[in-house]
Motif scaffolding. Structure first.
Motif, mmCIF file in Angstrom:
data_model
loop_
_atom_site.group_PDB
_atom_site.id
_atom_site.type_symbol
_atom_site.label_atom_id
_atom_site.label_comp_id
_atom_site.label_asym_id
_atom_site.label_seq_id
_atom_site.Cartn_x
_atom_site.Cartn_y
_atom_site.Cartn_z
ATOM 1 N N VAL A 109 0.888 -1.165 0.020
ATOM 2 C CA VAL A 109 -0.139 -0.019 -0.033
ATOM 3 C C VAL A 109 0.902 1.304 0.022
ATOM 4 N N PHE A 110 2.127 1.228 0.896
ATOM 5 C CA PHE A 110 2.761 2.200 0.803
ATOM 6 C C PHE A 110 3.529 2.786 -0.510
ATOM 7 N N PHE A 111 3.907 1.621 -1.305
ATOM 8 C CA PHE A 111 4.567 2.022 -2.440
ATOM 9 C C PHE A 111 3.380 2.249 -3.609
ATOM 10 N N LYS A 112 2.070 1.605 -3.233
ATOM 11 C CA LYS A 112 1.132 2.255 -4.336
ATOM 12 C C LYS A 112 0.901 3.941 -4.297
ATOM 13 N N GLU A 113 0.825 4.192 -2.872
ATOM 14 C CA GLU A 113 0.443 5.543 -2.795
ATOM 15 C C GLU A 113 1.792 6.267 -3.142
ATOM 16 N N LEU A 114 2.912 5.829 -3.048
ATOM 17 C CA LEU A 114 4.050 6.803 -3.389
ATOM 18 C C LEU A 114 4.384 6.743 -4.907
ATOM 19 N N PHE A 115 3.869 5.893 -5.780
ATOM 20 C CA PHE A 115 3.895 6.157 -7.216
ATOM 21 C C PHE A 115 2.560 7.096 -7.722
ATOM 22 N N SER A 116 1.387 6.876 -6.689
ATOM 23 C CA SER A 116 0.491 7.738 -6.954
ATOM 24 C C SER A 116 0.800 9.238 -6.712
ATOM 25 N N ALA A 117 1.591 9.615 -5.661
ATOM 26 C CA ALA A 117 1.967 10.734 -5.406
ATOM 27 C C ALA A 117 2.934 11.208 -6.529
ATOM 28 N N MET A 118 3.683 10.366 -7.171
ATOM 29 C CA MET A 118 4.634 10.983 -8.184
ATOM 30 C C MET A 118 3.802 11.113 -9.499
ATOM 31 N N PHE A 119 2.763 10.379 -9.538
ATOM 32 C CA PHE A 119 1.803 10.541 -10.940
ATOM 33 C C PHE A 119 1.103 11.655 -10.969
ATOM 34 N N ASP A 120 0.481 12.023 -9.683
ATOM 35 C CA ASP A 120 -0.393 13.358 -9.668
ATOM 36 C C ASP A 120 0.479 14.771 -10.269
ATOM 37 N N PRO A 121 1.628 14.946 -9.719
ATOM 38 C CA PRO A 121 2.510 16.163 -10.164
ATOM 39 C C PRO A 121 2.635 16.160 -11.653
ATOM 40 N N ALA A 122 3.165 14.962 -12.181
ATOM 41 C CA ALA A 122 3.467 14.699 -13.640
ATOM 42 C C ALA A 122 2.167 14.942 -14.368
ATOM 43 N N ARG A 123 1.024 14.427 -13.888
ATOM 44 C CA ARG A 123 -0.456 14.898 -14.657
ATOM 45 C C ARG A 123 -0.579 16.219 -14.604
ATOM 46 N N GLN A 124 -0.461 16.907 -13.477
ATOM 47 C CA GLN A 124 -0.499 18.421 -13.478
ATOM 48 C C GLN A 124 0.473 19.125 -14.500
ATOM 49 N N GLY A 125 1.708 18.548 -14.486
ATOM 50 C CA GLY A 125 2.627 19.380 -15.521
ATOM 51 C C GLY A 125 2.212 18.982 -17.067
ATOM 52 N N ALA A 126 1.763 17.862 -17.175
ATOM 53 C CA ALA A 126 1.268 17.417 -18.697
ATOM 54 C C ALA A 126 0.086 18.592 -18.937
ATOM 55 N N ILE A 127 -0.870 18.633 -18.028
ATOM 56 C CA ILE A 127 -1.760 19.641 -18.536
ATOM 57 C C ILE A 127 -1.254 20.938 -18.853
ATOM 58 N N ARG A 128 -0.355 21.269 -17.930
ATOM 59 C CA ARG A 128 0.176 22.762 -18.485
ATOM 60 C C ARG A 128 1.048 22.932 -19.779
ATOM 61 N N THR A 129 1.346 21.691 -20.064
ATOM 62 C CA THR A 129 2.298 21.495 -21.147
ATOM 63 C C THR A 129 1.399 21.186 -22.515
ATOM 64 N N LEU A 130 0.296 20.446 -22.175
ATOM 65 C CA LEU A 130 -0.510 20.280 -23.510
ATOM 66 C C LEU A 130 -1.619 21.153 -24.072
ATOM 67 N N VAL A 131 -2.108 21.669 -22.889
ATOM 68 C CA VAL A 131 -3.441 22.412 -22.989
ATOM 69 C C VAL A 131 -3.058 23.873 -23.513
ATOM 70 N N PRO A 132 -3.956 24.621 -24.399
ATOM 71 C CA PRO A 132 -3.810 25.946 -24.762
ATOM 72 C C PRO A 132 -4.258 26.750 -23.701
ATOM 73 N N GLU A 133 -3.704 28.048 -23.475
ATOM 74 C CA GLU A 133 -3.895 29.014 -22.450
ATOM 75 C C GLU A 133 -5.554 29.194 -22.528
ATOM 76 N N GLU A 134 -6.061 29.281 -23.605
ATOM 77 C CA GLU A 134 -7.390 29.757 -23.651
ATOM 78 C C GLU A 134 -8.493 28.776 -23.107
ATOM 79 N N VAL A 135 -8.099 27.538 -22.870
ATOM 80 C CA VAL A 135 -9.151 26.579 -22.262
ATOM 81 C C VAL A 135 -8.352 25.758 -21.118
#
Length: 426
Positions: A109-135
């Motif tokens: 469980v500890f390691f599952k949550e650890l990799f979830s804690a790594m996935f979330d910032p990467a996802r946020q960064g991907a949104i910032r990178t992929l999405v046009p500013e207007e949307v």
């Protein structure tokens, strides 16, 4: 008020792939919440101490390791990191099926949550990178919608599966969800690393110093950005106050005379309200120029709802199931007025190069506040009763919102005054 639909970002194929991948990932993240507790309490016949250990292990990586792991979300290619996290979580949850004892399960469980804690910032960064500013606002709102829907629906769905089968089947389905997440994220375009590698110098000490430099940059950025810091503090306080009373809802229900079968209805009302609120706030984004004010006002209004729950506990107002279902829906609906602007502030105020570290630090602050709250709420309830805890949480929520609103208005007045002075001297 923007006329752009909240679903507009889905017209962009890269975001559509990312959002679908996130949806499957979020479902997998929350699907096992009930199944793990059933496994420990019923299958293995363990008690409160073991369940408490499970809860602590679930939150610990987000608080202690999440901010450090988030540095790698900015140092590594985000697409590859998300796929890597999904792959390891898929293997880990399959390990739940064959875990021989509590100690092995807690480690997994500890390691599952650890990799979830790594996935979330990467996802946020991907949104910032992929999405046009207007949307960007709509994309952030949809991401929040995925989180809100799955947080409510996935545990319920897991419970239905358990009733028909067993916790093991839940874990197998969870692994399949992470596999689907991987499949969609693998279709994203290449995203370069957010940070360019520093000049390579031999020796571990140099690599470590670069890591710590990057880690401190995220914290420094939060401290120097008043809007971002205010949003993070507001949400941390809000989470603390929510979790102060969250564990006491069953006792509150007994005090107002609700039959036990209504608890599922109440949770469903909160979830439904949150989903509709997220859609409304994401669509009618008149608040986008002033997201902190939106967080403050909706926070204060939701505090009034919590105070009404306190009055119910004290039998001050007549108790009726329809009243409480409506009130829980209202609290969920208004709560979206804080969550969606908060996600937007994270995206809008943070450059792509450091959004992983900022998100990791923000998650850690919020989860740390949630860690302490339930135990404190239980102690206070023993002292002044369940209604007293709800009264403290409601009053605190109202005052926090009003204080933030006054602070923002004071800062705006200062800026206007400074502008006038500069104009006179110009």
């Amino acid at each position: 008020m923007s006329k752009t639909s909240i679903f507009a970002p889905l017209k962009h194929r890269p975001y559509r792939m990312l959002f679908t991948g996130q949806l499957f990932s979020d479902l997998g993240t929350w699907l096992d919440m009930l199944a793990l507790g059933i496994l420990v309490a019923y299958t293995w016949n363990m008690g409160p101490a073991e369940l408490a250990a499970l809860t602590i292990v679930m939150g610990l990586p987000w608080v202690v390791i999440g901010p450090f792991a988030a540095v790698w979300a900015d140092r590594l290619p985000r697409k590859g990191l998300m796929i890597f996290c999904d792959l390891l979580r898929m293997l880990i949850v399959l390990g739940f099926v064959v875990a021989p004892n509590l100690y092995v399960l807690l480690a997994l469980v500890f390691f599952k949550e650890l990799f979830s804690a790594m996935f979330d910032p990467a996802r946020q960064g991907a949104i910032r990178t992929l999405v046009p500013e207007e949307v960007l606002l709509q994309a952030s709102s949809l991401s929040q919608l995925s989180l809100n829907v799955t947080k409510v629906a996935a545990p319920v769905f897991g419970g239905i599966i358990i009733a028909a089968s067993s916790p093991s089947f839940v874990f197998i389905l969870e692994a399949v969800l992470f596999l689907f997440s991987m499949m969609f994220i693998s279709r994203l375009p290449h995203m370069p690393k957010a940070m360019a590698e520093e000049a390579a110098e031999p020796g571990t000490a140099k690599r470590e110093s670069v890591f710590w430099k990057h880690f401190k940059e995220g914290l420094r950025f939060i401290g120097e950005n008043r809007v971002l810091a205010t949003a993070i503090i507001l949400m941390a306080v809000r989470f603390f106050l929510i979790f102060l009373y969250d564990g006491l809802l069953v006792l509150w229900g007994k005090e107002v005379g609700l039959p036990e079968e209504y608890f599922g209805v109440l949770l469903g009302a909160v979830g439904f309200g949150t989903v509709l609120g997220t859609l409304a706030v994401g669509q009618w984004n008149f608040w986008s120029p002033k997201p902190i004010q939106m967080m403050a006002v909706t926070g204060a209004i939701s505090g009034i709802g919590i105070l009404i729950l306190a009055l119910g506990s004290y039998q001050v107002i007549p108790s009726h199931p329809a009243l409480w279902v409506t009130l829980f829906f209202f609290v969920g609906f208004i709560g979206a007025g804080s969550a969606v602007p908060y996600g937007y502030v994270l995206q809008k105020e943070t450059p792509s190069a450091i959004i992983g570290r900022v998100t990791g630090a923000a998650n850690s602050i919020s989860n740390l506040s949630m860690f302490a709250a339930p135990a404190l709420g239980a102690v206070v309830a023993e002292w002044i009763g369940t209604g007293g805890v709800f009264a403290i949480a409601g009053t605190g929520t109202v005052l926090t919102g009003l204080f933030a609103l006054l602070a923002v208005r004071k800062a705006e007045a200062k800026r206007e005054y400074a502008g006038k002075v500069d104009g006179l001297h110009g």
